[in-house]
Design a protein around this motif. Structure first.
Motif, short mmCIF file in Angstrom:
data_model
loop_
_atom_site.label_atom_id
_atom_site.label_comp_id
_atom_site.label_asym_id
_atom_site.label_seq_id
_atom_site.Cartn_x
_atom_site.Cartn_y
_atom_site.Cartn_z
N LYS A 3 34.36 8.01 20.57
CA LYS A 3 33.62 7.91 21.82
C LYS A 3 34.37 6.97 22.75
O LYS A 3 34.98 6.00 22.32
CB LYS A 3 32.22 7.35 21.58
CG LYS A 3 31.31 8.29 20.85
CD LYS A 3 29.94 7.71 20.76
CE LYS A 3 29.01 8.68 20.07
NZ LYS A 3 27.65 8.16 19.99
N ASN A 4 34.34 7.28 24.00
CA ASN A 4 34.96 6.40 24.99
C ASN A 4 34.04 5.22 25.27
O ASN A 4 32.91 5.40 25.70
CB ASN A 4 35.23 7.14 26.30
CG ASN A 4 36.35 8.13 26.16
OD1 ASN A 4 37.19 7.99 25.28
ND2 ASN A 4 36.35 9.14 27.00
N LYS A 5 34.53 4.03 24.97
CA LYS A 5 33.76 2.83 25.26
C LYS A 5 34.04 2.41 26.70
O LYS A 5 35.18 2.43 27.13
CB LYS A 5 34.18 1.68 24.35
CG LYS A 5 33.74 1.79 22.94
CD LYS A 5 34.14 0.52 22.22
CE LYS A 5 33.83 0.56 20.76
NZ LYS A 5 34.25 -0.66 20.09
N PRO A 6 33.01 2.03 27.40
CA PRO A 6 33.28 1.50 28.75
C PRO A 6 33.95 0.13 28.61
O PRO A 6 33.48 -0.74 27.88
CB PRO A 6 31.89 1.37 29.37
CG PRO A 6 30.93 1.39 28.24
CD PRO A 6 31.60 2.12 27.11
N GLU A 7 35.08 -0.01 29.27
CA GLU A 7 35.82 -1.26 29.18
C GLU A 7 35.40 -2.18 30.32
O GLU A 7 35.15 -1.73 31.43
CB GLU A 7 37.31 -0.98 29.23
CG GLU A 7 37.77 -0.11 28.07
CD GLU A 7 39.26 0.10 28.10
OE1 GLU A 7 39.98 -0.87 28.40
OE2 GLU A 7 39.69 1.20 27.81
N LYS A 8 35.37 -3.47 30.04
CA LYS A 8 34.99 -4.45 31.04
C LYS A 8 36.16 -4.71 31.97
O LYS A 8 37.26 -5.02 31.53
CB LYS A 8 34.59 -5.77 30.38
CG LYS A 8 33.13 -5.99 30.29
CD LYS A 8 32.84 -7.40 29.88
CE LYS A 8 31.40 -7.70 30.19
NZ LYS A 8 30.99 -8.98 29.71
N LEU A 9 35.93 -4.60 33.24
CA LEU A 9 36.96 -4.85 34.23
C LEU A 9 36.86 -6.29 34.73
O LEU A 9 35.77 -6.82 34.90
CB LEU A 9 36.83 -3.89 35.41
CG LEU A 9 36.99 -2.41 35.09
CD1 LEU A 9 36.77 -1.58 36.35
CD2 LEU A 9 38.35 -2.13 34.52
N GLN A 10 38.01 -6.89 34.97
CA GLN A 10 38.07 -8.25 35.51
C GLN A 10 38.94 -8.24 36.75
O GLN A 10 39.79 -7.37 36.93
CB GLN A 10 38.68 -9.21 34.50
CG GLN A 10 37.80 -9.55 33.34
CD GLN A 10 38.47 -10.62 32.46
OE1 GLN A 10 39.68 -10.63 32.32
NE2 GLN A 10 37.66 -11.48 31.89
N MET A 11 38.76 -9.25 37.60
CA MET A 11 39.58 -9.41 38.79
C MET A 11 40.75 -10.32 38.44
O MET A 11 40.58 -11.32 37.76
CB MET A 11 38.77 -10.04 39.91
CG MET A 11 37.56 -9.25 40.33
SD MET A 11 37.96 -7.85 41.32
CE MET A 11 38.30 -8.63 42.86
N PHE A 12 41.95 -9.95 38.90
CA PHE A 12 43.15 -10.74 38.67
C PHE A 12 43.88 -10.97 39.98
O PHE A 12 43.96 -10.07 40.82
CB PHE A 12 44.11 -10.01 37.71
CG PHE A 12 43.59 -9.92 36.30
CD1 PHE A 12 43.77 -10.97 35.43
CD2 PHE A 12 42.93 -8.80 35.87
CE1 PHE A 12 43.29 -10.89 34.14
CE2 PHE A 12 42.45 -8.71 34.58
CZ PHE A 12 42.63 -9.76 33.71
N LYS A 13 44.40 -12.18 40.15
CA LYS A 13 45.26 -12.50 41.28
C LYS A 13 46.69 -12.42 40.78
O LYS A 13 47.07 -13.13 39.86
CB LYS A 13 44.97 -13.90 41.80
CG LYS A 13 45.84 -14.29 42.96
CD LYS A 13 45.56 -15.69 43.43
CE LYS A 13 46.55 -16.07 44.51
NZ LYS A 13 46.44 -17.48 44.87
N VAL A 14 47.48 -11.53 41.38
CA VAL A 14 48.85 -11.29 40.94
C VAL A 14 49.80 -11.77 42.05
O VAL A 14 49.75 -11.28 43.17
CB VAL A 14 49.08 -9.79 40.65
CG1 VAL A 14 50.50 -9.56 40.20
CG2 VAL A 14 48.09 -9.28 39.63
N ASP A 15 50.65 -12.75 41.72
CA ASP A 15 51.68 -13.22 42.65
C ASP A 15 52.93 -12.39 42.44
O ASP A 15 53.32 -12.13 41.30
CB ASP A 15 51.98 -14.70 42.40
CG ASP A 15 50.79 -15.59 42.71
OD1 ASP A 15 50.04 -15.27 43.65
OD2 ASP A 15 50.62 -16.59 42.00
#
Length: 67
Positions: A3-15
């Motif tokens: 089953k496809n588990k919903p993955e938790k998304l996070q915000m990232f600041k990328v330099d």
């Protein structure tokens, strides 16, 4: 069957740093991704190359951290 588990998304600041018209351009972008370094780098490079109108190979990720 898996089953496809919903993955938790996070915000990232990328330099990042790119060479554009023989000048070094530094900046940052904020992306939403899962906590996987390969996916973060891949999404960030794609987003930055589109934004700065350069090739993906010319994009250098300096660092990224959760936002």
């Amino acid at each position: 069957m898996l089953k496809n588990k919903p993955e938790k998304l996070q915000m990232f600041k990328v330099d990042y740093s790119v060479l554009k018209n023989n000048k070094i351009v530094n900046g940052f972008v904020i992306i939403k991704s899962v906590m996987d370094t390969d996916k973060i780098v891949k999404l960030a490079k794609l987003d930055i190359s589109t934004k700065e109108r350069v090739f993906i190979q010319d994009v250098k990720i300096v660092k990224f951290k959760p936002f």
